[in-house]
Every structure is written in C-alpha cells, then in structure tokens.
Design a protein around this motif. Structure first.
Motif, PDB file in Angstrom:
ATOM      1  N   THR A 234     -18.570  48.901  -3.572  1.00 55.60           N
ATOM      2  CA  THR A 234     -18.481  50.272  -3.068  1.00 55.60           C
ATOM      3  C   THR A 234     -19.179  50.298  -1.709  1.00 55.60           C
ATOM      4  N   VAL A 235     -18.460  50.754  -0.694  1.00 54.20           N
ATOM      5  CA  VAL A 235     -18.914  50.620   0.691  1.00 54.20           C
ATOM      6  C   VAL A 235     -18.847  51.974   1.400  1.00 54.20           C
ATOM      7  N   ALA A 236     -19.924  52.326   2.092  1.00 58.05           N
ATOM      8  CA  ALA A 236     -19.924  53.532   2.929  1.00 58.05           C
ATOM      9  C   ALA A 236     -19.587  53.144   4.364  1.00 58.05           C
ATOM     10  N   VAL A 237     -18.695  53.931   4.962  1.00 59.93           N
ATOM     11  CA  VAL A 237     -18.406  53.769   6.392  1.00 59.93           C
ATOM     12  C   VAL A 237     -19.469  54.580   7.130  1.00 59.93           C
ATOM     13  N   GLY A 238     -20.521  53.896   7.544  1.00 62.34           N
ATOM     14  CA  GLY A 238     -21.651  54.596   8.162  1.00 62.34           C
ATOM     15  C   GLY A 238     -21.457  54.744   9.661  1.00 62.34           C
ATOM     16  N   PRO A 239     -22.302  55.562  10.290  1.00 61.72           N
ATOM     17  CA  PRO A 239     -22.191  55.731  11.744  1.00 61.72           C
ATOM     18  C   PRO A 239     -22.492  54.442  12.498  1.00 61.72           C
ATOM     19  N   ASP A 240     -23.279  53.557  11.880  1.00 63.43           N
ATOM     20  CA  ASP A 240     -23.656  52.302  12.544  1.00 63.43           C
ATOM     21  C   ASP A 240     -23.010  51.088  11.903  1.00 63.43           C
ATOM     22  N   GLY A 241     -21.927  51.311  11.143  1.00 63.04           N
ATOM     23  CA  GLY A 241     -21.252  50.188  10.499  1.00 63.04           C
ATOM     24  C   GLY A 241     -21.254  50.346   8.990  1.00 63.04           C
ATOM     25  N   PRO A 242     -20.668  49.355   8.314  1.00 66.55           N
ATOM     26  CA  PRO A 242     -20.535  49.466   6.853  1.00 66.55           C
ATOM     27  C   PRO A 242     -21.871  49.267   6.131  1.00 66.55           C
ATOM     28  N   GLU A 243     -22.025  49.959   5.013  1.00 65.36           N
ATOM     29  CA  GLU A 243     -23.162  49.719   4.123  1.00 65.36           C
ATOM     30  C   GLU A 243     -22.627  49.460   2.719  1.00 65.36           C
ATOM     31  N   ILE A 244     -23.016  48.329   2.134  1.00 66.45           N
ATOM     32  CA  ILE A 244     -22.623  48.010   0.760  1.00 66.45           C
ATOM     33  C   ILE A 244     -23.530  48.802  -0.174  1.00 66.45           C
ATOM     34  N   LEU A 245     -22.966  49.836  -0.798  1.00 68.59           N
ATOM     35  CA  LEU A 245     -23.784  50.696  -1.664  1.00 68.59           C
ATOM     36  C   LEU A 245     -24.031  50.050  -3.024  1.00 68.59           C
TER      37      LEU A 245
END
Ligand code: MG
Length: 252
Positions: A234-245
C-alpha cells in the motif's frame, strides 16, 4: 471517483497498512515445511485482532478467512486449509486489515525451506518489479508508468504478467478507483496526484500469463501450471514522492 487523502487520513491508512506489514513479518517466522495454511491463517487473525485491527478479507464477498495463501501455481485468492507446506514450495500470503475505518493491503511470496534457483529468481524479479513500480508512484506520473515498470522488468527477465487481476486505490474501502494494471504502455492512463493511496501488486508467472479459477470459486492459478509470485504494498503518492505505508517499521 479518486480520493485525495489529507495527512490525518494518510496516517489512518498507515496504521492499518503497517499492521499488515507487521503481520507478514510475524508470519515469515512460521513459514516452514509442515505448517498448514489454516495454521498461518489463525496466527494472522490473532495477531491482527491483538493489535486493534480487523482482518479485512474475512467476510469480504463471502471469503472465509483472514489471509489468502497461494502455493506454487496458485496466483492469488487461495483459501486456507489442511495443506501442509513442503520443502521447496513457494507461498504467496496476501493480508488485508481494517483499522479505524481505513484499510491496508500487502502481500509477499515466501520460500519454504530451500527452493529451486528458478523459483528463487521468480521471487526476486517479482519483488524488484514491485520496487520499480513503487518508484513511479509520483505526483504527475500516470498509472501507465507503474504498469510499464512492472511489465518491462518481468518480461525482460523472461516471465509473464497476469492481466486479469490488477492493483487498486485503497482507503475507506479495500478496493477503490483507480485500477492499477501490471501491464501497459508508459505515460498513459490517469494522472497520479499527491494524496492518492494505491495498492500496487504485481502477479508474475514463470510460464504463460493465462490464469484459471479453481472449482472453489476463489483460487486463481496459472493455466499452464507454472509457478506464480505476488508482492504488494500500500503506497501513498506523497508531495515528495512515494511512501510505502505497509512497511512494517523496526519494532515487532
Ligand atoms: Mg490488493
């Protein structure tokens, strides 16, 4: 409808997804010859509930268990049962958690004892395909960039990509828009936006890409009997790139 999540909602999804990651890490210590898939299911359900979550797969469209164990030629959606793992098997374990009204979803494919070099390579390439795909989950990119990252890496290594099952948006529901296919051209499809949360989940076969559904109505397996591997985050499209949640973090 594609949802953009604020920081509080991302945190709620992170808590659910991290519990998925921790469940998979816990299970990794129990995957060995002789253990049955229903034993793994009970361990997972207990762990999830002990940590304040609810196994999200249980009861989903009537699914009877907390994990989907898929052994060897099984691709995804296997049902836990009396099968005891054997040395040389590979087993994909898919876990979903709902916590605080939000969902997390992740999967890993594990080696059972010593596995063949060919099986080991399939696991490695599928995990790498997921890593490459996650790196494409950036605001401004398109879904096709994720799809292409998986397909090019899998096919470039002589494997094939399952087409009939796809990744998905995730949040309040386990499966939300958009669909996230594991094949297709880059720079096509919906544009990714900061705040989106998606489950990226390559399913890669060592033989042909075609799959069939078993008579149990759930289990998907390769049509030609070849091995299949599945990794998911599950991955968030963050303002500074992807984050693996669904990263489990450092602590147990
Ligand atoms: Mg999923």
């Amino acid at each position: 409808m594609v949802y953009l999540r604020d920081a509080d909602e991302i945190q709620a999804i992170r808590e659910a997804a991290q519990l998925v990651g921790r469940t998979l890490r816990m299970l990794s210590g129990h995957v060995r010859p002789g253990v049955t898939t229903v034993e793994l299911d009970r361990l997972a359900e207990t762990f999830i509930r002990d940590h304040g979550g609810r196994p999200a797969f249980k009861g989903y469209r009537g699914f009877p268990a907390s994990i989907c164990p898929s052994v060897n030629a099984e691709v995804v959606h296997g049902i836990p049962g009396s099968y005891a793992l054997r040395e040389g098997d590979i087993i994909g374990i898919d876990v979903g958690v709902e916590k605080g009204g939000y969902h997390g979803d992740a999967a890993r494919t594990f080696a059972v004892g010593d596995i063949s070099a060919a099986a080991s390579r399939l696991l490695q390439v599928t995990e790498e395909a997921l890593e490459r795909a996650v790196r494409q989950a950036r605001a401004g990119n398109r879904i096709g960039d994720i799809s292409h990252a998986v397909q090019s890496h899998a096919e470039g290594n002589g494997f094939s990509v399952v087409r009939t099952l796809v990744g998905h948006g995730i949040g309040r529901e386990m499966h939300e828009e958009p669909q996230v296919p594991n094949y297709g051209p880059p720079a096509r499809g919906p544009r990714l936006m900061a705040g989106q949360v998606i489950a990226i989940e390559p399913m890669i076969n060592s033989g042909g890409h075609e799959v069939v559904v078993e008579s149990d109505g759930w289990t998907i397996r390769t049509k030609d009997g070849s091995l299949s591997a599945h990794f998911e985050h599950t991955v968030a499209v963050g303002p500074d790139g992807p984050e693996i949640l669904s990263d489990p973090g450092k602590e147990g």
